[in-house]
Design an enzyme around this catalytic site. Structure first.
Site, mmCIF file in Angstrom:
data_model
loop_
_atom_site.group_PDB
_atom_site.id
_atom_site.type_symbol
_atom_site.label_atom_id
_atom_site.label_comp_id
_atom_site.label_asym_id
_atom_site.label_seq_id
_atom_site.Cartn_x
_atom_site.Cartn_y
_atom_site.Cartn_z
ATOM 1 N N ALA A 11 103.310 22.073 -10.902
ATOM 2 C CA ALA A 11 103.174 20.617 -11.060
ATOM 3 C C ALA A 11 104.363 20.049 -11.830
ATOM 4 C CB ALA A 11 101.877 20.292 -11.790
ATOM 5 N N ARG A 17 106.746 9.522 -4.693
ATOM 6 C CA ARG A 17 106.145 8.650 -3.686
ATOM 7 C C ARG A 17 104.880 7.942 -4.189
ATOM 8 N NH1 ARG A 17 105.453 12.068 1.511
ATOM 9 N NH2 ARG A 17 105.922 13.829 0.161
ATOM 10 N N GLY A 80 113.112 24.679 -7.377
ATOM 11 C CA GLY A 80 112.377 25.156 -6.211
ATOM 12 C C GLY A 80 111.080 25.844 -6.604
ATOM 13 N N GLY A 104 99.724 21.597 -7.479
ATOM 14 C CA GLY A 104 98.783 20.730 -8.201
ATOM 15 C C GLY A 104 98.247 19.572 -7.395
ATOM 16 N N GLU A 158 110.967 27.409 6.499
ATOM 17 C CA GLU A 158 110.835 26.025 6.039
ATOM 18 C C GLU A 158 111.263 25.096 7.170
ATOM 19 O OE1 GLU A 158 109.595 24.652 2.955
ATOM 20 O OE2 GLU A 158 108.755 26.608 3.383
ATOM 21 N N ARG A 319 75.804 1.017 -18.968
ATOM 22 C CA ARG A 319 77.039 1.548 -19.561
ATOM 23 C C ARG A 319 76.736 2.811 -20.352
ATOM 24 N NH1 ARG A 319 79.082 -3.244 -22.833
ATOM 25 N NH2 ARG A 319 80.538 -1.648 -23.544
ATOM 26 N N ASN A 372 74.782 -7.344 -31.472
ATOM 27 C CA ASN A 372 75.025 -6.049 -32.121
ATOM 28 C C ASN A 372 76.375 -5.968 -32.826
ATOM 29 O OD1 ASN A 372 76.318 -6.209 -29.622
ATOM 30 N ND2 ASN A 372 76.348 -3.993 -29.362
HETATM 31 C C1 UD1 Z 1 106.127 23.385 0.121
HETATM 32 C C2 UD1 Z 1 106.420 24.714 0.828
HETATM 33 C C3 UD1 Z 1 106.089 24.595 2.312
HETATM 34 C C4 UD1 Z 1 104.663 24.139 2.491
HETATM 35 C C5 UD1 Z 1 104.367 22.894 1.709
HETATM 36 C C6 UD1 Z 1 102.891 22.627 1.697
HETATM 37 C C7 UD1 Z 1 108.294 25.670 -0.384
HETATM 38 C C8 UD1 Z 1 109.733 25.887 -0.411
HETATM 39 N N1 UD1 Z 1 107.808 25.017 0.655
HETATM 40 O O1 UD1 Z 1 107.056 22.453 0.635
HETATM 41 O O2 UD1 Z 1 106.263 25.849 2.928
HETATM 42 O O3 UD1 Z 1 104.394 23.927 3.868
HETATM 43 O O4 UD1 Z 1 104.799 23.011 0.334
HETATM 44 O O5 UD1 Z 1 102.615 21.399 1.074
HETATM 45 O O6 UD1 Z 1 107.573 26.120 -1.268
HETATM 46 N N2 UD1 Z 1 107.432 22.138 -7.688
HETATM 47 C C9 UD1 Z 1 107.727 22.541 -8.977
HETATM 48 N N3 UD1 Z 1 109.007 22.888 -9.278
HETATM 49 C C10 UD1 Z 1 109.994 22.855 -8.370
HETATM 50 C C11 UD1 Z 1 109.680 22.441 -7.065
HETATM 51 C C12 UD1 Z 1 108.398 22.089 -6.746
HETATM 52 O O7 UD1 Z 1 106.842 22.586 -9.827
HETATM 53 O O8 UD1 Z 1 111.114 23.210 -8.733
HETATM 54 C C13 UD1 Z 1 106.051 21.780 -7.372
HETATM 55 C C14 UD1 Z 1 105.931 20.320 -6.982
HETATM 56 O O9 UD1 Z 1 105.569 19.524 -8.106
HETATM 57 C C15 UD1 Z 1 104.823 20.339 -5.947
HETATM 58 C C16 UD1 Z 1 104.888 21.731 -5.366
HETATM 59 O O10 UD1 Z 1 105.651 22.502 -6.249
HETATM 60 O O11 UD1 Z 1 103.554 20.183 -6.527
HETATM 61 C C17 UD1 Z 1 105.461 21.759 -3.964
HETATM 62 O O12 UD1 Z 1 106.774 21.263 -3.964
HETATM 63 P P1 UD1 Z 1 107.330 20.363 -2.804
HETATM 64 O O13 UD1 Z 1 108.716 19.992 -3.148
HETATM 65 O O14 UD1 Z 1 106.363 19.275 -2.495
HETATM 66 O O15 UD1 Z 1 107.368 21.389 -1.606
HETATM 67 P P2 UD1 Z 1 107.347 21.023 -0.061
HETATM 68 O O16 UD1 Z 1 108.713 20.633 0.346
HETATM 69 O O17 UD1 Z 1 106.235 20.116 0.232
#
Ligand code: UD1
Ligand code: MG
Length: 449
Positions: A11, A17, A80, A104, A158, A319, A372
């Site tokens: 996370a 977005r 990554g 997350g 990917e 409440r 009150n």
């Molecule tokens: C990732 C997967 C992809 C999968 C998809 C599913 C990778 C390279 N790709 O792509 O195969 O289909 O999720 O939703 O894993 N995050 C970190 N640190 C980082 C990068 C990301 O904590 O350095 C966390 C982000 O906050 C996020 C999650 O990892 O919650 C996924 O990262 P995101 O960049 O959304 O990966 P996708 O490109 O969606």
């Protein structure tokens, strides 16, 4: 003996977005941050350790999960998903078992699915990695999984790096990955960033395992369980799906919902049997509704306990701290806060009851207000059993109305009333026979001149 489970929840990303000052994973579904739904699933799966990898807005995430026995692993630069997962290593030095890496923003991952992944790792074909796959209607830019009919993976890729043929594959990677801790750390360390995004990809551990001659497998689940939440619109869609499932569950457990699509539950709402819920009812957190209670239309209820056979609304607001006894009634335009209503007590119309204790069978007349608050402190009102409060009375707390006492309509009560007494607080009435007629005659004469 099953292997102990550790959750590694990524996370650290910004979640841009969402266009929000609040971290994406803290946006609520059914009044609970989505990250906490996910942590609940790991608790239900019996996870021994939970680590959340944080980066952007880490203070917010830490504050939300610190009370839950969750470990925090900082990732200073978002290089990554593989790099992020590796950040959890220090927090898990003493852990040995199956690690489940996930994201997350997928709050609906089920405990049963986590269990399926863990079980799959112990399959007779001895896979080194089990990853959760799904087939969404729109495969968008998800990573793709190329596998045989038995789920044995041939390749993961990917979207950015995929060929047209690979992009045509419908099986997507959810990111939820199960791997033994003894395998995970060495694999993560070997991941490089020579790819289209220049990132350390988590799915590359699968590529590495396959290159080592080991097996990796995919376990499939419904798209709705793992679809990510990235925007407000996706959040609203996720909320709608959660609510639809909760309404079905409430009905399956014996509650009648007249217009199910208009009832909004919180993550922890408890609803008994033969409860009737009319249209447009909203539940905040901390509500429990006992058997046979009736919640009439357009009521807003949070932090409240509604007793057996009690009636609420229409248009009632309960409440936090409202506790309604068996067969008590709270009617239209009545607000109740931190107040206990005894068995069969009634406040049927236009009333505010705050910081009060109301005895069994007491009747609170229309327009009664417990005063009150003096702008600085809150004070308590105690109303005894069977007392009768006349309409439009102001009870200035602290004040006690004894059991069986009667307060005359329109009274402003500032001193305690003894049991069974009558309290009248209003001027004596004067009556002047014929005055109205004489007044009119005099005034019309004057007007004529
Ligand atoms: C990732 C997967 C992809 C999968 C998809 C599913 C990778 C390279 N790709 O792509 O195969 O289909 O999720 O939703 O894993 N995050 C970190 N640190 C980082 C990068 C990301 O904590 O350095 C966390 C982000 O906050 C996020 C999650 O990892 O919650 C996924 O990262 P995101 O960049 O959304 O990966 P996708 O490109 O969606
Ligand atoms: Mg994503």
């Amino acid at each position: 003996m099953t292997d102990p489970i550790a959750a590694i929840i990524l996370a650290a990303g910004m979640g841009t977005r969402m266009k929000s000052d609040l971290h994406k994973v803290l946006h609520p579904i059914a009044r609970r941050p989505m990250l906490l739904h996910l942590l609940d699933a790991f608790d239900a799966a019996g996870a021994a350790e939970k680590v959340v990898v944080v980066g952007a807005r880490r203070d917010q995430v830490e504050a939300a999960v610190a009370p839950l026995g969750v470990k925090i692993a900082p990732q200073d630069e978002q290089l990554g998903t593989a790099h992020a997962a590796l950040m959890a290593k220090d927090a898990l030095v003493d852990f040995s078992g199956v690690a489940i890496v996930c994201f997350g923003d997928t709050p609906f991952l089920k405990a049963a699915t986590i269990a399926r992944l863990v079980e799959r790792l112990s399959g007779t074909d001895a896979p080194r990695i089990a990853v959760l796959g799904f087939r969404p209607d729109d495969a968008k830019a998800y990573g793709r999984i190329i596998a045989d009919r038995n789920g044995a993976i041939d390749k993961v890729v990917e979207y950015k790096d995929a060929s047209d043929d690979e992009r045509a594959v419908k099986l997507c990677n959810s990111g939820v990955t199960a791997v033994r801790s003894t395998d995970l750390w060495p694999l993560l360390k070997r991941v490089g960033n020579d790819n289209a995004a220049g990132e350390y990809y988590l799915p590359d551990i699968i590529t590495l395992a396959l290159a080592d001659g080991d097996r990796a497998v995919v376990v499939e689940t419904d798209a709705d369980e793992v679809i990510g939440i990235n925007s407000r619109a996706e959040l609203a869609y996720a909320e709608a799906r959660w609510q639809a499932a909760r309404r079905e569950a409430a009905m399956a457990e014996g509650a009648s919902l007249v217009a199910p699509e208009t009832v909004w539950f919180a993550y922890d709402t408890q609803v008994g049997r033969d409860v009737l819920i009319e249209p447009n009812v909203f539940f905040g957190p901390g509500v429990s509704i006992a058997d046979r209670a009736i919640i009439r239309a357009n009521s807003h209820i949070e932090g409240a306990t509604v007793g057996e056979g009690a009636e609420v609304g229409p248009y009632a607001r309960l409440r936090p701290g409202a506790v309604l006894g068996e067969k008590s009634k709270v009617g239209n335009f009545v607000e109740v806060k931190k107040t206990v209503l005894g068995k069969g007590a009634k406040a049927n119309h236009l009333t505010y009851l705050g910081d009060a204790e109301i005895g069994a069978g007491a009747n609170i007349g229309a327009g009664t207000i417990t005063c009150n608050y003096d702008g600085f402190f809150k004070y308590k009102t105690v109303i005894g059993e069977g007392a009768f409060i006349g309409s439009n009375s102001a009870l200035v707390a602290p004040v006690t109305i004894g059991a069986g006492a009667i307060v005359g309509a329109g009274s402003t009560v500032t001193q305690n009333v003894e049991a069974d007494a009558l309290r009248l607080v209003r001027p004596r009435q004067e009556s002047k026979p014929g005055w109205g007629k004489r007044f009119r005659e005099m005034m019309s004469a004057k007007k004529k001149g």
